[in-house]
Design a protein around this motif. Structure first.
Motif, short mmCIF file in Angstrom:
data_model
loop_
_atom_site.label_atom_id
_atom_site.label_comp_id
_atom_site.label_asym_id
_atom_site.label_seq_id
_atom_site.Cartn_x
_atom_site.Cartn_y
_atom_site.Cartn_z
N VAL A 114 40.26 120.25 12.07
CA VAL A 114 39.11 120.63 12.90
C VAL A 114 38.98 122.15 12.99
O VAL A 114 39.98 122.88 12.92
CB VAL A 114 39.19 120.03 14.32
N SER A 115 37.76 122.61 13.16
CA SER A 115 37.49 124.04 13.34
C SER A 115 37.92 124.47 14.74
O SER A 115 38.17 123.63 15.62
CB SER A 115 36.01 124.34 13.14
N GLU A 116 37.98 125.77 14.96
CA GLU A 116 38.43 126.28 16.26
C GLU A 116 37.50 125.89 17.40
O GLU A 116 37.92 125.82 18.55
CB GLU A 116 38.60 127.80 16.19
N ASP A 117 36.22 125.61 17.09
CA ASP A 117 35.26 125.25 18.14
C ASP A 117 34.96 123.75 18.18
O ASP A 117 34.06 123.31 18.89
CB ASP A 117 33.96 126.03 17.95
N ALA A 118 35.74 122.96 17.45
CA ALA A 118 35.47 121.52 17.35
C ALA A 118 35.89 120.74 18.58
O ALA A 118 36.88 121.06 19.23
CB ALA A 118 36.17 120.93 16.12
N VAL A 119 35.11 119.69 18.86
CA VAL A 119 35.48 118.67 19.83
C VAL A 119 35.19 117.33 19.16
O VAL A 119 34.05 117.07 18.73
CB VAL A 119 34.68 118.78 21.15
N VAL A 120 36.22 116.50 19.03
CA VAL A 120 36.10 115.18 18.40
C VAL A 120 36.52 114.13 19.41
O VAL A 120 37.60 114.23 20.01
CB VAL A 120 36.99 115.08 17.13
N PHE A 121 35.68 113.11 19.61
CA PHE A 121 36.01 111.98 20.47
C PHE A 121 36.76 110.96 19.62
O PHE A 121 36.40 110.70 18.47
CB PHE A 121 34.74 111.35 21.04
N VAL A 122 37.82 110.36 20.19
CA VAL A 122 38.64 109.37 19.49
C VAL A 122 38.74 108.10 20.33
O VAL A 122 38.97 108.17 21.54
CB VAL A 122 40.08 109.91 19.26
N ALA A 123 38.58 106.96 19.68
CA ALA A 123 38.79 105.66 20.34
C ALA A 123 39.76 104.87 19.47
O ALA A 123 39.61 104.81 18.24
CB ALA A 123 37.48 104.91 20.50
N GLU A 124 40.76 104.29 20.11
CA GLU A 124 41.76 103.50 19.39
C GLU A 124 42.34 102.45 20.33
O GLU A 124 42.08 102.44 21.52
CB GLU A 124 42.86 104.40 18.84
N SER A 125 43.16 101.59 19.76
CA SER A 125 43.81 100.55 20.55
C SER A 125 44.73 101.15 21.59
O SER A 125 45.41 102.15 21.33
CB SER A 125 44.62 99.64 19.62
N GLY A 126 44.78 100.55 22.75
CA GLY A 126 45.68 101.00 23.80
C GLY A 126 47.14 100.80 23.46
O GLY A 126 48.02 101.41 24.07
N SER A 127 47.42 99.99 22.45
CA SER A 127 48.81 99.74 22.05
C SER A 127 49.32 100.75 21.03
O SER A 127 50.48 100.71 20.64
CB SER A 127 48.94 98.33 21.47
N MET A 128 48.46 101.67 20.57
CA MET A 128 48.89 102.64 19.56
C MET A 128 49.87 103.64 20.17
O MET A 128 49.60 104.24 21.20
CB MET A 128 47.70 103.39 18.97
N LYS A 129 51.03 103.75 19.53
CA LYS A 129 52.10 104.63 20.01
C LYS A 129 52.78 105.27 18.81
O LYS A 129 52.65 104.78 17.68
CB LYS A 129 53.15 103.81 20.79
N PRO A 130 53.55 106.33 19.03
CA PRO A 130 54.29 106.94 17.92
C PRO A 130 55.21 105.93 17.21
O PRO A 130 55.42 106.02 16.00
CB PRO A 130 55.10 108.04 18.59
#
Length: 120
Positions: A92-108
């Protein structure tokens, strides 16, 4: 009831989540910088959706980590669904804002990572 959340930190900032879903924002940080090589991620249990709200962002994807990643410049207000099992990296660029949606079960613990050359 309505909960209102805003993002507070650079990088990945989860603002709302439960067992079903997680909503976050990505802004510029070293983890999401434009570079020649990066840590690609693979989520086997869930898709992940990215929506560019401002700035610019490039999504790198591949099915096999040994392949050269395909790059896609994100268009504003458009949903990009990275399906489960796809290796990916978001720059992403320095001025970027990205919305993310994913499963609530996603973990490292259920995310694989691997270094890859992006060949910009």
């Amino acid at each position: 009831m309505v909960r209102i959340s805003t993002f507070q930190k650079a990088g990945f900032d989860a603002v709302e989540w439960n067992s079903q879903f997680k909503c976050a924002f990505i802004t510029h940080s070293s983890q999401y910088a434009v570079c020649d090589a990066a840590e690609m991620k693979q989520h086997n249990d869930s898709d992940e959706v990215f929506v560019l709200l401002s700035g610019s962002a490039t999504l790198f994807t591949c099915e096999n980590i040994t392949e050269k990643p395909v790059q896609c410049s994100l268009m504003p207000n458009t949903a990009y669904n990275v399906t489960a099992g796809t290796w990916h990296y978001l720059a992403v660029s320095e001025d970027a804002v990205v919305f993310v949606a994913e499963s609530g079960s996603m973990k490292p613990e259920n995310t694989k990572t691997s270094q890859a050359k992006l060949l910009l």
